[in-house]
Design a protein around this motif. Structure first.
Motif, PDB file in Angstrom:
ATOM      1  N   ALA A 187       0.852  -1.191   0.000  1.00 45.60           N
ATOM      2  CA  ALA A 187       0.000   0.000   0.000  1.00 45.60           C
ATOM      3  C   ALA A 187       0.883   1.234   0.000  1.00 45.60           C
ATOM      4  O   ALA A 187       2.036   1.178   0.456  1.00 45.60           O
ATOM      5  N   PRO A 188       0.386   2.372  -0.491  1.00 44.45           N
ATOM      6  CA  PRO A 188       1.183   3.597  -0.506  1.00 44.45           C
ATOM      7  C   PRO A 188       1.705   3.936   0.889  1.00 44.45           C
ATOM      8  O   PRO A 188       0.945   3.928   1.863  1.00 44.45           O
ATOM      9  N   GLY A 189       2.998   4.190   0.979  1.00 45.07           N
ATOM     10  CA  GLY A 189       3.593   4.570   2.242  1.00 45.07           C
ATOM     11  C   GLY A 189       3.844   3.427   3.200  1.00 45.07           C
ATOM     12  O   GLY A 189       4.291   3.652   4.336  1.00 45.07           O
ATOM     13  N   LYS A 190       3.566   2.203   2.767  1.00 48.74           N
ATOM     14  CA  LYS A 190       3.767   1.047   3.642  1.00 48.74           C
ATOM     15  C   LYS A 190       4.777   0.085   3.026  1.00 48.74           C
ATOM     16  O   LYS A 190       5.006   0.098   1.822  1.00 48.74           O
ATOM     17  N   GLU A 211       4.416  -6.500   1.963  1.00 50.83           N
ATOM     18  CA  GLU A 211       4.039  -7.536   2.935  1.00 50.83           C
ATOM     19  C   GLU A 211       3.765  -8.848   2.204  1.00 50.83           C
ATOM     20  O   GLU A 211       3.018  -8.871   1.223  1.00 50.83           O
ATOM     21  N   LEU A 212       4.356  -9.929   2.697  1.00 46.23           N
ATOM     22  CA  LEU A 212       4.034 -11.260   2.169  1.00 46.23           C
ATOM     23  C   LEU A 212       2.691 -11.687   2.752  1.00 46.23           C
ATOM     24  O   LEU A 212       2.541 -11.806   3.959  1.00 46.23           O
ATOM     25  N   VAL A 213       1.737 -11.944   1.882  1.00 42.21           N
ATOM     26  CA  VAL A 213       0.388 -12.293   2.310  1.00 42.21           C
ATOM     27  C   VAL A 213       0.202 -13.812   2.348  1.00 42.21           C
ATOM     28  O   VAL A 213      -0.406 -14.351   3.277  1.00 42.21           O
ATOM     29  N   ALA A 214       0.720 -14.493   1.347  1.00 42.58           N
ATOM     30  CA  ALA A 214       0.519 -15.936   1.252  1.00 42.58           C
ATOM     31  C   ALA A 214       1.550 -16.524   0.301  1.00 42.58           C
ATOM     32  O   ALA A 214       2.111 -15.808  -0.537  1.00 42.58           O
ATOM     33  N   ALA A 215       1.782 -17.823   0.437  1.00 40.81           N
ATOM     34  CA  ALA A 215       2.724 -18.496  -0.454  1.00 40.81           C
ATOM     35  C   ALA A 215       2.342 -19.961  -0.563  1.00 40.81           C
ATOM     36  O   ALA A 215       1.683 -20.516   0.328  1.00 40.81           O
ATOM     37  N   ALA A 265      -4.337  -2.102  -1.834  1.00 35.70           N
ATOM     38  CA  ALA A 265      -2.900  -2.204  -2.110  1.00 35.70           C
ATOM     39  C   ALA A 265      -2.717  -2.707  -3.542  1.00 35.70           C
ATOM     40  O   ALA A 265      -3.676  -3.159  -4.179  1.00 35.70           O
ATOM     41  N   ARG A 266      -1.478  -2.649  -3.990  1.00 34.32           N
ATOM     42  CA  ARG A 266      -1.140  -3.333  -5.224  1.00 34.32           C
ATOM     43  C   ARG A 266      -0.638  -4.719  -4.831  1.00 34.32           C
ATOM     44  O   ARG A 266       0.228  -4.843  -3.951  1.00 34.32           O
ATOM     45  N   GLY A 322       1.951  -6.758 -11.068  1.00 31.10           N
ATOM     46  CA  GLY A 322       1.018  -6.387 -10.014  1.00 31.10           C
ATOM     47  C   GLY A 322      -0.383  -6.122 -10.532  1.00 31.10           C
ATOM     48  O   GLY A 322      -0.602  -5.866 -11.718  1.00 31.10           O
ATOM     49  N   THR A 323      -1.335  -6.209  -9.607  1.00 31.63           N
ATOM     50  CA  THR A 323      -2.718  -5.876  -9.919  1.00 31.63           C
ATOM     51  C   THR A 323      -3.286  -5.083  -8.738  1.00 31.63           C
ATOM     52  O   THR A 323      -3.054  -5.428  -7.584  1.00 31.63           O
ATOM     53  N   GLN A 324      -3.996  -4.021  -9.048  1.00 29.58           N
ATOM     54  CA  GLN A 324      -4.470  -3.100  -8.006  1.00 29.58           C
ATOM     55  C   GLN A 324      -5.791  -3.583  -7.415  1.00 29.58           C
ATOM     56  O   GLN A 324      -6.729  -3.933  -8.146  1.00 29.58           O
TER      57      GLN A 324
END
Length: 120
Positions: A39-42, A45-49, A91-92, A113-115
């Motif tokens: 996300a902008p300014g963040k 982050e790894l969400v899943a794998a 986020a992207r 990426g996809t938004q």
């Protein structure tokens, strides 16, 4: 050569669901495919794998109750199902690939990426 192409993002309302897909090509048997978001300014982050060959999966605690990762048997893709979306999920989203083992820093192949945008 590993290539990754994401799709499925969009603008949704809080509470909605989305299914992101990462179309993958190349020799992937010894790879892990991860979904990240930024996300902008963040920080990213790894969400899943998920491991390509035997589908062992990981979901971050922050989204474990709402997101699932899968590799459908009929497709060369890794899908991320996003449920009960909130504006904080905006986020992207990127998919990435790394050889099995190592750390999160070892992801070396990235999609564009996809938004995902969630309105309140």
């Amino acid at each position: 050569q590993v290539q990754l192409v994401e799709s499925g993002g969009g603008l949704v309302q809080a509470g909605d669901s989305l299914r992101l897909s990462c179309a993958a090509s190349g020799t992937l048997d010894m790879y892990v495919i991860g979904w990240f978001r930024q996300a902008p300014g963040k920080e990213r982050e790894l969400v899943a794998a998920i491991t390509w060959s035997d589908r062992k999966s990981y979901i971050a605690d922050s989204v474990k109750a709402r997101f699932t990762i899968s590799r459908p048997r009929a497709k060369n893709s890794v899908d991320l199902q996003l449920n009960s979306l909130t504006p904080d999920d905006t986020a992207r989203y990127y998919c990435a690939a790394k050889p099995r083992g190592g750390t999160t820093n070892d992801y070396r192949h990235w999609g564009q990426g996809t938004q995902v945008t969630v309105s309140s």
